[in-house]
Design an enzyme around this catalytic site. Structure first.
Site, PDB file in Angstrom:
ATOM      1  N   GLN A 241      -4.712  -1.938   9.823  1.00  0.00           N
ATOM      2  CA  GLN A 241      -4.513  -3.247   9.199  1.00  0.00           C
ATOM      3  C   GLN A 241      -5.034  -4.351  10.119  1.00  0.00           C
ATOM      4  OE1 GLN A 241      -3.418  -3.650   6.059  1.00  0.00           O
ATOM      5  NE2 GLN A 241      -3.712  -5.855   6.230  1.00  0.00           N
TER       6      GLN A 241
ATOM      7  N   LYS B  68       0.841  -1.200   0.000  1.00  0.00           N
ATOM      8  CA  LYS B  68       0.000   0.000   0.000  1.00  0.00           C
ATOM      9  C   LYS B  68       0.877   1.251   0.000  1.00  0.00           C
ATOM     10  CE  LYS B  68      -3.753  -2.354   2.348  1.00  0.00           C
ATOM     11  NZ  LYS B  68      -4.299  -2.783   3.630  1.00  0.00           N
TER      12      LYS B  68
ATOM     13  N   ASP C  68     -11.138   2.248   4.167  1.00  0.00           N
ATOM     14  CA  ASP C  68     -11.396   0.807   4.026  1.00  0.00           C
ATOM     15  C   ASP C  68     -12.895   0.520   3.926  1.00  0.00           C
ATOM     16  OD1 ASP C  68      -9.327  -1.041   3.829  1.00  0.00           O
ATOM     17  OD2 ASP C  68      -8.846  -0.950   5.971  1.00  0.00           O
TER      18      ASP C  68
HETATM   19  N1  GUN Z   1      -6.454  -7.325   6.198  1.00  0.00           N
HETATM   20  C1  GUN Z   1      -6.674  -8.047   5.053  1.00  0.00           C
HETATM   21  N2  GUN Z   1      -7.251  -7.263   4.121  1.00  0.00           N
HETATM   22  C2  GUN Z   1      -7.402  -6.041   4.677  1.00  0.00           C
HETATM   23  C3  GUN Z   1      -7.924  -4.810   4.189  1.00  0.00           C
HETATM   24  O1  GUN Z   1      -8.397  -4.676   3.064  1.00  0.00           O
HETATM   25  N3  GUN Z   1      -7.885  -3.771   5.076  1.00  0.00           N
HETATM   26  C4  GUN Z   1      -7.386  -3.887   6.318  1.00  0.00           C
HETATM   27  N4  GUN Z   1      -7.408  -2.814   7.109  1.00  0.00           N
HETATM   28  N5  GUN Z   1      -6.900  -5.017   6.787  1.00  0.00           N
HETATM   29  C5  GUN Z   1      -6.905  -6.081   5.971  1.00  0.00           C
END
Ligand code: GUN
Length: 293
Positions: free
Chosen positions: A97, A53, A120
């Site tokens: 995350q 990211k 998100d």
């Molecule tokens: N863990 C696995 N996929 C994601 C996601 O898209 N966002 C977040 N915050 N954590 C994750």
């Protein structure tokens, strides 16, 4: 013959579009968009996701910051960190995350994120807005799947879409989005308790597989000419590779692909679009924050 829904190539194209938009805004004197990420502990997959990211953010000209906390961080301390990010006017959007360490209640943490910075799309407010068809931050993976279908011009109106997996992050929201006006699919949402799964999947014009089980979908489960979207990502040991592993999906591609009209490869299908969606959501948060039309 099947064709690939090439997420990798499409993601490069969309990244270029975002980067151009950012450059134009900079030329007009605006500050850069800023995406932050919070990561707690040392989970390997989470470190990789956050690193990807960060890399993608930089590629399109965003500012990116990562707030790292030790595994032992308390829920209270993490809530304070979120409050800080909610109130920092220079941060347009942030993600926490997942998964979080066991002693932290994930829902408490998600509920503390300001809906305006929730890129998100995990907060109850954004989920509610999405289900009502209001303007909302939509979770990145379902949004990426919608982008793939749209950009490749896949006909969805009146098609039977079968989704396998009912998670809050993928299955449930993608089922909602594809049933709405614009996509107009008839959607069947299947899960671990579904009876006659293969019978249902064989009637799918569009099959979305987000069950989290390696190579779960086999040829007998797929109708000839179907569009198959594989959301799975699994690392399995492979000594013939320099890395020592290879990535496989939730679909057994060596036998399923030849039946499909369109299919997403793994890797290089849905995955790259997921990151793009996060960048698009950050752009949207940024424009709202700075009142840019
Ligand atoms: N863990 C696995 N996929 C994601 C996601 O898209 N966002 C977040 N915050 N954590 C994750």
């Amino acid at each position: 013959m099947f064709e690939l829904l090439d997420g990798k190539t499409l993601s490069i194209q969309i990244k270029n579009e975002i980067a151009t938009e950012v450059r134009n805004l900079m030329a007009d004197g605006y500050r850069t968009p800023h995406l932050a990420a919070v990561i707690v502990g040392n989970d390997g997959a989470s470190q990789t996701y956050v690193a990807n990211k960060e890399k993608s953010s930089h590629e399109v000209g965003f500012t990116s910051s990562v707030y790292r906390y030790p595994e032992s961080t308390s829920e209270k301390d993490l809530l304070e960190a979120i409050e800080f990010l909610n109130n920092d006017p220079e941060i347009d959007g942030f993600i926490v995350q997942l998964p979080l360490p066991k002693h932290i209640n994930e829902q408490h943490i998600i509920d503390a994120i300001s809906p305006d910075k929730d890129v998100d799309g995990f907060t109850a407010i954004n989920v509610g807005r999405m289900v009502l068809g209001e303007d909302a931050f939509v979770p990145a993976t379902p949004m990426g799947i919608c982008t793939l279908l749209k950009r490749y011009g896949i006909e969805t109106c009146g098609k039977h879409c079968v989704v396998i997996g009912r998670s809050n992050i993928v299955g449930t929201p993608v089922a909602n989005l594809l049933s709405r006006k614009g996509f107009d699919c008839t959607v069947t949402l299947c899960h671990s308790r579904t009876k006659n799964l293969a019978e249902l999947t064989r009637s799918a014009d569009i099959l979305i597989v987000a069950i989290g089980k390696p190579e779960f979908v086999t040829a007998e489960m797929v109708k000839e000419g179907a569009v198959v979207i594989d959301v799975g990502i699994h690392r399995i040991p492979d000594e013939s590779r320099k890395s020592g592993y290879r990535i496989i999906g939730d679909v057994k591609h060596d036998e399923v692909d030849k039946l499909c009209s369109w299919v997403t490869p793994v890797p290089g299908g849905v995955g790259p679009l997921t990151i793009i969606s996060l960048l698009e959501n950050t752009m949207k948060a940024y424009k709202k924050n700075l009142n840019i039309k």
